[in-house]
Design an enzyme around this catalytic site. Structure first.
Site: not given
Length: 608
Positions: A2, A376
């Protein structure tokens, strides 16, 4: 994931400041395209933009709790990977929950432990809590600084937000850069000093820290720091500990109510995570989707350099086939990269490293079309000492940040008057010495091990923050969340004390990680030498940014011109300079083009 925003004022009534707060929050709509929320009281105003990943119906923010007639409000960006365990612990203490969200767990953790709550968290987060009982604001950031949080203090309060642009959207905050900010821009580049927001009076909560503000007090405290101790585990125990931590971390980070994929470069780090995640998916009867980046004409254009030994694409295909993923290779050309050069600068509100960020942004743009979350391999090289800099004496003995040894040529382009005014070499030395003083050395450690520990500290606290900034802004600009399992603080603090010779066992960088991934990957993949994030070798890209710089130099209103030696930069852009050519020229032009656009687009006032 967010975006958060907020404003505290102990004298001004903020309950009618909807227009200002909405403007601050709207500039980070990209961080949370799914929903918005606002909360106001007399002294506090919180905004929130939501990207729905967990508990679609239960994680609305700002989240408010009333206790004994007082309000505690939370606006939060991130994920708590241990929220299920924490929820059980809090329920045992009598807390009742109305949703399945980690947001509510965080709020109740604060109700139970107040500022000490953060010591119970494992995740990536940045949050603000307004505690009406104390008339206090708390700002906090995760252990490694994966999620960003900036703030500025006013005469009577605090303004904060996920990105610098939130603060600049407030009418009382000006886009000013002073001498220190210029020294950061031209002396340190994107690897800025921790806590420094570059703009005058704008600061960043450092990784592993929290701050509290009342009308009369200001505190900034670390809740987590690297601590040096003797590593007593033998090789087999060390390998098993790393393997167990990675498996646990990946399992927790696969939790998502939205589609999740994995980035895959064919290197050790992303391949290892993909293999662990792929096994979890197979056990559920599902297929993991993977993504990589490639450049048009890369097969014929590729050239080996200091950081890149070979092409990624053949290794990507090998790992995908081995793990059983459905793979997507995103191919970019020089035109794509040049046309989007300024997008990452606008995402970070600061100049960056050009096409190495642009390509990442374009990759995430494509990934967002099919998913919301990705894994990642960021930080593996920092914590496992994988970069070439760790293994060459010239960098261990450099007496400065190792990446500046080969990247310090930007300062030489400045006009003499600015070189004299900014004293960039002295500024670099000062910042390096400050970092050295922070290193928690081990008693009776020999000089070589001391230097390796120093190198590790520089990369974890100075280089990694930039890499995480790059990943966060490039992904969140597209409304996409990226998780980084190698940043789990348990893994980082364990590896901090693993001796360099053990990290590099088998006479290869990250040898201990290669052993930990045995059984997950083929041996040739496990022992593929380090090759960095890919960079385009297409000469059309260099031609494109050279022309862009010629256009900047031809515009007498370009703000960059006040700082640089125009004749020298003209020769570089024309390909006529004897010293700065090829990849060096590309790096320099990429960066200075962004500096010019940043000064211009943000209407920055230079105040010396």
């Amino acid at each position: 994931m967010c975006g958060i925003s907020g404003w505290i004022d102990w004298k001004k009534d903020l309950s009618n400041q909807q227009e200002v707060l909405k403007k601050m929050t709207d500039v980070i709509t990209h961080r949370g395209p799914d929903a918005e929320g606002f909360w106001f009281s007399k002294n506090a105003a919180f905004g929130h933009r939501r990207l729905i990943v967990i508990a679609p119906e239960g994680g609305r923010q700002p989240m408010v709790y009333c206790q004994d007639g007082f309000t505690i409000a939370l606006t939060y960006n991130g994920e708590l990977y241990n929220y299920r365990e924490l929820r059980q612990e809090l329920e045992a203490k009598g807390h009742a929950f109305t949703s399945l969200s980690d947001t509510e767990v965080l709020l109740h953790a604060y109700l139970e432990w107040e500022e000490s709550c953060v010591k119970h968290f494992n995740g990536i987060f940045a949050f603000a809590i307004w505690d009406e009982r104390k008339s206090q604001l708390m700002l906090c950031r995760d252990h490694l600084g994966v999620k960003p949080l900036f703030y500025t203090e006013t005469e009577d309060g605090v303004i904060f937000g996920s990105e610098i642009k939130v603060l600049l959207a407030h009418p009382s905050v000006q886009a000013i850069i002073d001498q220190e900010g210029l020294a950061e821009i031209f002396g340190l580049g994107p690897m800025r000093t921790p806590g420094n927001g570059i703009f005058k009076n704008i600061k960043e909560i450092r990784a592993g820290h929290y701050a509290t503000f009342t009308a009369h007090t200001r505190t900034l405290k670390p809740y987590w720091q690297l601590q040096s101790r003797q590593h007593t585990d033998d090789v087999e125990t060390t390998v098993e500990t790393i393997r167990t931590l990675l498996e646990d971390t990946v399992k927790h980070q696969l939790i998502s109510d939205k589609p999740l994929v994995s980035m895959l470069s064919g290197g050790l780090d992303s391949s290892g995570l993909t293999a662990i995640a792929g096994q979890e998916y197979r056990e559920k009867g599902e297929t993991l989707q993977t993504y990589s980046i490639n450049f048009a004409h890369d097969e014929q254009d590729f050239e080996e350099d200091f950081l890149r030994r070979d092409r990624d694409e053949p290794w990507v295909q090998k790992v995908s086939a081995h793990v059983g993923t459905t793979h997507h290779s995103i191919v970019l050309n020089a035109e794509d990269l040049a046309a989007n050069l300024y997008a990452p600068m606008r995402a970070r509100d600061l100049p960056g490293i050009g096409e190495l960020e642009t390509s990442l942004y374009l990759l995430f743009t494509e990934m967002k079309k099919h998913a919301t979350v990705a894994l990642s391999g960021e930080s593996a090289d920092e914590v496992f000492s994988g970069y070439p800099w760790f293994h060459q004496a010239q960098f261990l003995e450099a007496g400065t940040f190792p990446w500046l040894v080969n990247l310090g040529f930007v300062s030489g382009i400045l006009k003499e008057e600015w070189q004299e005014r900014l004293q960039l070499k002295a500024y670099q030395r000062r910042r390096y010495q400050e970092a050295l003083l922070e290193v928690p050395h081990l008693d009776h450690e020999d000089e070589w091990h001391r230097k390796q520990r120093q190198m590790s500290y520089m990369f974890i606290t100075r280089f990694l923050p930039f890499m995480l900034d790059r990943k966060d802004r490039a992904s969140m600009m597209t409304g996409f969340e990226v998780r980084v399992p190698f940043c789990d603080y348990r893994l980082v603090e364990y590896l901090w004390n693993v001796p360099h010779e053990l990290k590099s066992i088998d006479d290869i960088e990250k040898g201990i990680l290669r052993r930990a991934l045995k059984g997950y990957l083929p041996d040739d993949v496990r022992y593929r030498r380090k090759s960095a994030y890919p960079s385009t070798k297409d000469q059309d890209y260099l031609k494109a940014v050279s022309q862009m710089m010629l256009n900047v130099l031809d515009d007498h209103e370009s703000p960059l011109l006040q700082f640089v030696k125009v004749d020298r930069l003209l020769r570089i852009a024309q390909g006529e300079d004897q010293e700065i050519t090829g990849a060096k020229a590309k790096q320099l032009l990429d960066y200075l083009l962004q500096v010019n656009a940043w000064l211009k687009e943000y209407n920055i006032v230079v105040q010396i």
